[in-house]
Write an enzyme that holds these catalytic residues in place. Structure first.
Site, short mmCIF file in Angstrom:
data_model
loop_
_atom_site.label_atom_id
_atom_site.label_comp_id
_atom_site.label_asym_id
_atom_site.label_seq_id
_atom_site.Cartn_x
_atom_site.Cartn_y
_atom_site.Cartn_z
N LYS A 42 29.28 22.35 43.92
CA LYS A 42 28.23 21.45 44.34
C LYS A 42 26.98 21.60 43.49
CE LYS A 42 29.73 22.53 49.03
NZ LYS A 42 29.32 23.26 50.25
N GLY A 43 26.87 22.75 42.80
CA GLY A 43 25.61 23.10 42.14
C GLY A 43 25.06 22.06 41.18
N ASP A 99 25.24 23.14 36.03
CA ASP A 99 23.91 23.59 36.45
C ASP A 99 23.47 24.82 35.65
OD1 ASP A 99 25.85 25.24 37.56
OD2 ASP A 99 25.25 24.94 39.64
N ASP A 102 26.47 31.15 33.02
CA ASP A 102 26.13 32.58 33.15
C ASP A 102 27.18 33.40 32.41
OD1 ASP A 102 25.15 35.02 34.00
OD2 ASP A 102 25.74 34.80 36.08
N LYS A 130 22.09 31.30 30.75
CA LYS A 130 21.72 32.71 30.94
C LYS A 130 22.57 33.53 29.99
CE LYS A 130 21.42 33.75 35.58
NZ LYS A 130 21.92 34.45 36.79
N PHE A 151 18.53 35.88 39.45
CA PHE A 151 19.29 34.92 40.25
C PHE A 151 18.37 33.78 40.64
CE2 PHE A 151 21.52 33.21 43.93
CZ PHE A 151 22.78 33.08 43.37
N ARG A 164 19.54 24.63 47.99
CA ARG A 164 19.93 23.57 47.05
C ARG A 164 18.91 22.43 47.03
NH1 ARG A 164 25.32 24.53 45.54
NH2 ARG A 164 26.67 25.32 47.17
P1 5GP Z 1 29.74 31.70 35.37
O1 5GP Z 1 31.21 31.48 35.53
O2 5GP Z 1 29.18 31.10 34.09
O3 5GP Z 1 29.34 33.15 35.54
O4 5GP Z 1 29.00 31.04 36.60
C1 5GP Z 1 28.99 29.72 36.82
C2 5GP Z 1 28.55 29.42 38.21
O5 5GP Z 1 28.04 30.57 38.90
C3 5GP Z 1 27.42 28.43 38.17
O6 5GP Z 1 27.89 27.10 38.09
C4 5GP Z 1 26.73 28.73 39.48
O7 5GP Z 1 27.38 28.05 40.52
C5 5GP Z 1 26.92 30.23 39.64
N1 5GP Z 1 25.74 30.95 39.14
C6 5GP Z 1 25.60 31.70 38.01
N2 5GP Z 1 24.35 32.18 37.90
C7 5GP Z 1 23.68 31.73 38.98
C8 5GP Z 1 22.32 31.85 39.43
O8 5GP Z 1 21.45 32.49 38.84
N3 5GP Z 1 22.03 31.21 40.59
C9 5GP Z 1 22.93 30.49 41.30
N4 5GP Z 1 22.51 29.91 42.42
N5 5GP Z 1 24.20 30.34 40.91
C10 5GP Z 1 24.57 30.94 39.75
#
Ligand code: 5GP
Length: 179
Positions: A42-43, A99, A102, A130, A151, A164
């Protein structure tokens, strides 16, 4: 809700300006082409709603729902597809609207899966990047803003399904998720 925010990282005005610039760049880069925008719920829903209106191209949109089980505020990379894209990708120029990038584990999995469907091209447009958290080799062509290793919530991003609806992106006070 505002009491849980340590610091505003991107104001509504900054987000609007960045979204406009990204939309303009995508419009220029894909001139004369049709694009398929895919966002991951949903992000990314708020960013998708805004950026699609800044892209002056013929485009179709689709959504995916994935879950990536992890503990607390980290992704595990163990991705499960809950809802796949409905539109066939063969020959399409696909842009994934995300969104935040990370660890990259979620998008790495999704991109490898979508590439098997023979799209003409596949790129990532992420509002936030990030890079300090990266574990998989994933690079976004379009990046709104690089953020520090904290975060963040708001503008679609949640903690425990909340925050959200904040119109800005802010850093959540660590005591909220370490409680
Ligand atoms: P990744 O697989 O790149 O680690 O993470 C992707 C997903 O993790 C993002 O689409 C998001 O939903 C969540 N995520 C990663 N970092 C953050 C953060 O700082 N805040 C939030 N709310 N979600 C994050």
């Amino acid at each position: 809700m505002l009491n849980d925010i340590e610091k505003v990282l991107m104001s509504e005005e900054e987000i609007r300006e960045i979204t406009k610039q990204l939309g303009k760049k995508i419009t220029e880069d894909y001139k004369g082409k049709e694009v398929l925008l895919v966002s991951i719920l949903k992000g990314a829903v708020v960013f998708m709603a805004d950026i699609m209106r800044e892209i002056d191209l013929k485009c179709t949109v689709d959504f995916m729902v994935v879950s990536s089980y992890g503990s607390g505020v980290k992704t595990s990379g163990n991705v499960k597809i809950i809802k796949d894209v409905d539109i066939p990708l063969s020959g399409k120029d696909v842009i994934i609207i995300e969104d935040i990038l990370d660890s990259g584990l979620t998008l790495n999995y999704i991109i490898n899966m979508l590439k098997e469907r023979n799209p003409n091209s596949i790129e990532i447009c992420t509002l936030l990047d990030k890079p300090s958290g990266r574990k998989a080799e994933v690079t976004a062509k379009y990046i709104g803003r690089t953020v520090p290793d904290a975060f963040v919530v708001g503008y679609g991003l949640d903690y425990d399904e909340k925050y959200r609806n904040l119109p800005f992106v802010g850093i959540l006070k660590p005591e909220v998720y370490t409680k």
